[in-house]
Design a protein around this motif. Structure first.
Motif: not given
Length: 385
Positions: A159-174, A191-202
């Motif tokens: 959900g959130i990725n940090s590259i250097g001093d920059q923090t980027y937010i994913s499209f779904p999280a936004k 919580f969102l900075k860690t890669e997590r499995p997707i709980a697919y619902t449909g």
């Protein structure tokens, strides 16, 4: 017990050597590539799809732009805003300028604060909208599901990725932040900075999908008001099954073993992630330290038992060993699938592989122990005066 411990160390050394050789020899590449995208946990989705009882998602509406030009997209977005959705996630990147007239026309329709725009990272390059197609950089998110190139199957999400001093937010999280407020993102940031499995619902069939003709010139569509609307490419409404543009492999693929085309449009994957974030329906991942501990314990107990049987020279030793290895593998796979259904991701593959491999080395260890006994009078459980 001492012999079991030494045998366990021996088996781990042999396993480490085999893995080291396998990783550095091109001979094993076809086998590695064949299995890297396979997961027995996909059986869960295969069985769930057969049930065909997924509920229609009521929180998220998908709007298909198919192959509309910019003028047509602008008209759809203009009429969509009149229907008062709370958030409009636009999974489309207007990277280049085209017709000056229609570009200006489209820009005029993208000034609503309900919009969340998309961009992506490709080979460390940011692919985003041309200047003027979005309000600012605060209302956009990256469409990359994760940043791991090791698998072609979209199983995880960051959900959130940090590259250097920059923090980027994913499209779904936004999208969810725009829907629930900035307080939600502040609470979920770590919580969102860690890669997590997707709980697919449909799949595609479990979301309400509107075509452009369903939006244009409509005075009112009640179920859109105050909802999340995701706009993007979903192919032709009649032939989308044969369209692989912007499709990805997911665990929901009906053919989870063997060759198959990509199964899910990127917009549908984003919708699944948004639904997961909205409902807090996260998969609990069993930590690696627990996997290491249970691997060591099971290996040790298994070796102790079969070393004892081997010393007694039972006629049924080999049969028992093979049966236990088979039953152990089947039982643990079944338990892992059962836990997965309950929302717990228990990656048991490595545990099974290590335990079964170690049990298979008892005979070789016995020969090595015999050699040391003859050569250096080294005594143990198998050989002693």
């Amino acid at each position: 017990m001492k012999e079991a411990f030494i045998c366990m160390v021996f088996s781990y050394l042999v396993l480490g050597l085999v893995l080291l050789i396998g990783l550095n020899l091109n001979f094993f590449s076809p086998f590695k590539n064949a299995f890297k995208d396979f997961s027995y946990l996909d059986l869960h989705y295969a069985e769930k799809l057969k049930e065909e009882n997924f509920d229609l998602n009521e929180n998220i509406v998908l709007v298909n732009i198919d192959r509309l030009n910019r003028k047509e997209i602008a008209e759809v977005l203009n009429d969509l805003q009149r229907l008062s959705p709370k958030v409009i996630g636009l999974d489309v990147i207007f990277r280049d300028r085209q017709d000056p007239v229609w570009d200006v026309f489209l820009k005029e329709k993208l000034t609503n604060e309900a919009f969340v725009f998309a961009y992506s990272f490709q080979d460390d390059e940011e692919i985003s909208n041309a200047e003027g197609f979005q309000l600012d950089n605060e209302n956009r998110g990256y469409t990359n599901f994760n940043f791991s190139a090791s698998s072609a199957v979209v199983r995880n999400f960051q959900g959130i990725n940090s590259i250097g001093d920059q923090t980027y937010i994913s499209f779904p999280a936004k999208v969810v932040e725009r829907y629930l407020g900035k307080k939600w993102l502040a609470e979920k940031q770590q919580f969102l900075k860690t890669e997590r499995p997707i709980a697919y619902t449909g799949t595609r069939e479990n979301f309400l999908i509107l075509e452009s003709k369903d939006i244009l010139n409509q005075v009112e569509i009640p179920f859109i008001k105050d909802k999340i609307v995701l706009v993007g490419y979903l192919g032709n409404e009649y032939t989308h099954e044969y369209d692989i543009e912007d499709k990805h492999f997911t665990p929901m693929n009906r053919k989870f073993v063997g060759k198959s085309p990509p199964d899910t449009f990127g917009l549908v994957i984003h919708a699944n992630i948004v639904q997961m974030l909205l409902s807090n329906n996260y998969m609990y991942v069993v930590p690696n330290w627990f996997l290491v501990v249970i691997t060591i314990v099971l290996t040790f107990l298994g070796l102790a038992y079969f070393i004892y049987l081997n010393k007694r020279q039972l006629a049924s030793y080999i049969l028992r060993l093979n049966l236990v290895q088979l039953l152990f593998s089947v039982t643990f796979v079944w338990c892992s699938l059962l836990m997965f259904r309950k929302g717990i991701l228990f990656k048991i593959s490595s545990v099974i592989a290590v335990v079964v491999f170690s049990l298979g080395l008892i005979g070789y260890y016995k020969k090595l122990a015999h050699y040391f006994y003859k050569k250096y009078t080294w005594e143990g459980y198998f050989y002693h005066d």
